[in-house]
Design an enzyme around this catalytic site. Structure first.
Site, mmCIF file in Angstrom:
data_model
loop_
_atom_site.group_PDB
_atom_site.id
_atom_site.type_symbol
_atom_site.label_atom_id
_atom_site.label_comp_id
_atom_site.label_asym_id
_atom_site.label_seq_id
_atom_site.Cartn_x
_atom_site.Cartn_y
_atom_site.Cartn_z
ATOM 1 N N TYR A 1 0.854 -1.184 0.000
ATOM 2 C CA TYR A 1 0.000 0.000 0.000
ATOM 3 C C TYR A 1 0.890 1.235 0.000
ATOM 4 C CZ TYR A 1 -3.574 -3.342 1.446
ATOM 5 O OH TYR A 1 -4.428 -4.410 1.508
ATOM 6 N N HIS B 1 -6.789 0.500 -2.267
ATOM 7 C CA HIS B 1 -6.391 -0.682 -3.021
ATOM 8 C C HIS B 1 -4.887 -0.872 -2.877
ATOM 9 C CE1 HIS B 1 -6.765 -3.584 -6.230
ATOM 10 N NE2 HIS B 1 -5.812 -2.987 -6.915
ATOM 11 N N LYS C 1 -3.397 -5.521 -9.899
ATOM 12 C CA LYS C 1 -2.141 -5.145 -9.257
ATOM 13 C C LYS C 1 -1.008 -5.388 -10.254
ATOM 14 C CE LYS C 1 -4.013 -6.919 -4.902
ATOM 15 N NZ LYS C 1 -4.691 -5.683 -4.456
#
Lengths: 346, 346
Positions: free
Chosen positions: A269, A280, A311
């Site tokens: 993060y 997210h 991602k």
């Protein structure tokens, strides 16, 4: 039209130059004529633009040692997608090393001075040195001759997750550390650990605890070394690599948490303001020794999964042959290389 | 209330039985009293239902050797989800072997005769024997004490993809076989290979070609053995395992294609009517020797990816120690075990 295989080059004359180089970007000009790489000549045979080379038709030429099926699959695929490209031979393109094809932007060709992709061709059964990744696109040809493109890029990792936490005490259990009376910031702002219950104790992973103890933010019986020792007992050398990467991520302002559910070491993060409002996570990080050799299939698996959960897959390559002490010098991350790998549709 | 740790059991009296067993399903009745497993007693301490055991509070008890943090994480998680469950000890539940907790359907308890899940607890760093999978739910506790549930199931694979194809000829290239003039059925109905171009040659993978050659449907110089030899040269023993699984899938009426893009050996189509109208592939198959030991992280990766692409992950376990000849007897698939693994939210 007469074409001749001469060693690893197919020689052709002025007429071929006009038809194939000038208008469609095949080959390399040499004294007004052109040289074609066998893979280019194979493509011209395949298309029916030429009929034979030294008497060989497409079938005979593809079956000969002159041309690799794997190279041909990639060359054809990129041509089918509308690109002009040049085999990366010394003297044919700049910086040929480590590259198989130089691909030009759509509508451009070898006479322009622009490169869209530098392609490295890999068979599904080849291995890929981690050290070779970065600044190239892997074109992996699977056993059914489908091509998967993986863009690889050396990059830095950076974020703004840098909450300050007061020091606290922890108790080392078998494979985690429990802070029975932690400061609220530990979890809520800095996102270390997990709550053991709703408003009290925090459990830290061994890698979190080892990092905090080394930073002087966690007191535990036996100190940081006791935590690191436990980590090595349960994970071996991998623990030191993971700790070095964890520390480098924290130093870069990125909060790492376990990537277990994604089969990775960490998810990260970049902008943690509070654990309640995380947003997210951007990266999945897999920690590997710098000398690692990938199976293309494992790369495909990691990258596909990361893509599916929106991602980016990043491989953290740690310097090999450290002394395992993992002391301060290891934590600055200078000896860690970050390689992002993403799916690409050219 | 007085509770005493006696070896690996916490002994409690009639009052505890009423409060904890009769109304909430903790423990095992013994002569009107109850025995609690340490993990159950830890949960009662954690909840504040009891204050101490032999003078130990929750913190001291969790830190003691009596209770495993990993077991506790799973026990607590399932209680939090509203289940009653019983530690799978001999004499406490039926078929305790290979199970850590027997979980009852919501609203049911140990006094009913129903089981929702048989749970096996695994730490992220443990290995899991492939042979032990099936008919249990793995509860994997990661380093941050989050629990991932993986339902494992032995199953058969079956489909209706059984188009008949006429025999044809092929040419063995380096890592594939090209059929220059194939019958239309080969690709269009039976979904073997890939088109090399739009209306002509078909390229087969080595595993497809070896299968077809053994079935007498493909002539190639050197016969099936030449293809198998090539496969072993480029893949080693894995080629024989993959060929055995490929043959078993085809024999079950399922069309396997490469699973490379998903990091698997095969994706499978149970109901191929034509290559033009394939529908969705249902399974991802990874081929492993029966003696394989999984890292839980690799399991999590495979299962997560399969879930993300709406497929089921199936591990095909091939008998170990074959003679490698891979002849007819291997193709019936009797010695292959299929284990499906899926994410579960209890």
């Amino acid at each position: 039209m007469e074409l001749t295989l001469d060693g690893d080059v197919v020689r052709a004359g002025y007429e071929a130059r006009e038809r194939f180089y000038d208008s469609r970007g095949y080959g390399k000009v040499r004294n007004g004529d052109i040289d074609l790489a066998p893979v280019e000549a194979a493509h011209l045979l395949y298309r029916g633009d030429i009929e034979s080379i030294d008497g060989m038709d497409f079938r005979a030429f593809l079956g000969s040692a002159a041309v690799s099926e794997v190279d041909f699959a990639v060359y054809k695929d990129l041509r089918d997608r509308g690109f002009y490209l040049t085999p990366a031979r010394e003297g044919w393109v700049d910086d040929a090393a480590g590259t198989d094809f130089v691909v030009y932007p759509r509508g451009k060709g070898p006479w322009d001075n622009e490169v869209a992709y530098r392609i490295r061709v890999v068979g599904e059964r080849d291995t890929v040195d981690a050290a070779d990744l970065g600044a190239c696109v892997l074109a992996v040809v699977d056993e059914e001759s489908e091509v998967t493109y993986l863009d690889t890029d050396r990059r830095d990792v950076a974020g703004t997750s840098d909450a300050v936490v007061p020091a606290t005490e922890g108790e080392l259990l078998a494979e985690r550390v429990v802070c029975w009376e932690p400061p609220a910031e530990l979890y809520e702002q800095a996102f270390y650990g997990q709550r053991l219950d709703d408003d009290g104790a925090i459990q830290l992973s061994l890698v979190e605890a080892a990092y905090l103890a080394r930073e002087g933010l966690l007191s535990v019986d036996g100190g940081a070394e006791a935590v690191v020792e436990r980590g090595r007992e349960v994970e071996g050398d991998r623990f030191d690599r993971r700790l070095a990467v964890y520390a480098a991520l924290r130093a870069s302002g990125v909060a790492p948490k376990t990537g277990f559910k994604f089969g990775a070491d960490f998810r990260t993060y970049a902008e943690v303001e509070s654990a309640e409002n995380l947003g997210h996570s951007e990266l999945l990080v897999r920690v590997l020794p710098a000398g690692h050799q990938f199976e293309p299939r494992d790369l495909a698996l990691d990258v596909r999964l990361a893509h599916g959960v929106r991602k980016t897959m990043v491989f953290a390559l740690t310097a090999d042959g450290g002394d395992g002490s993992g002391h301060s010098g290891d934590s600055d991350g200078d000896d860690i290389e970050w390689v992002a790998v993403e799916r690409l549709t050219p």
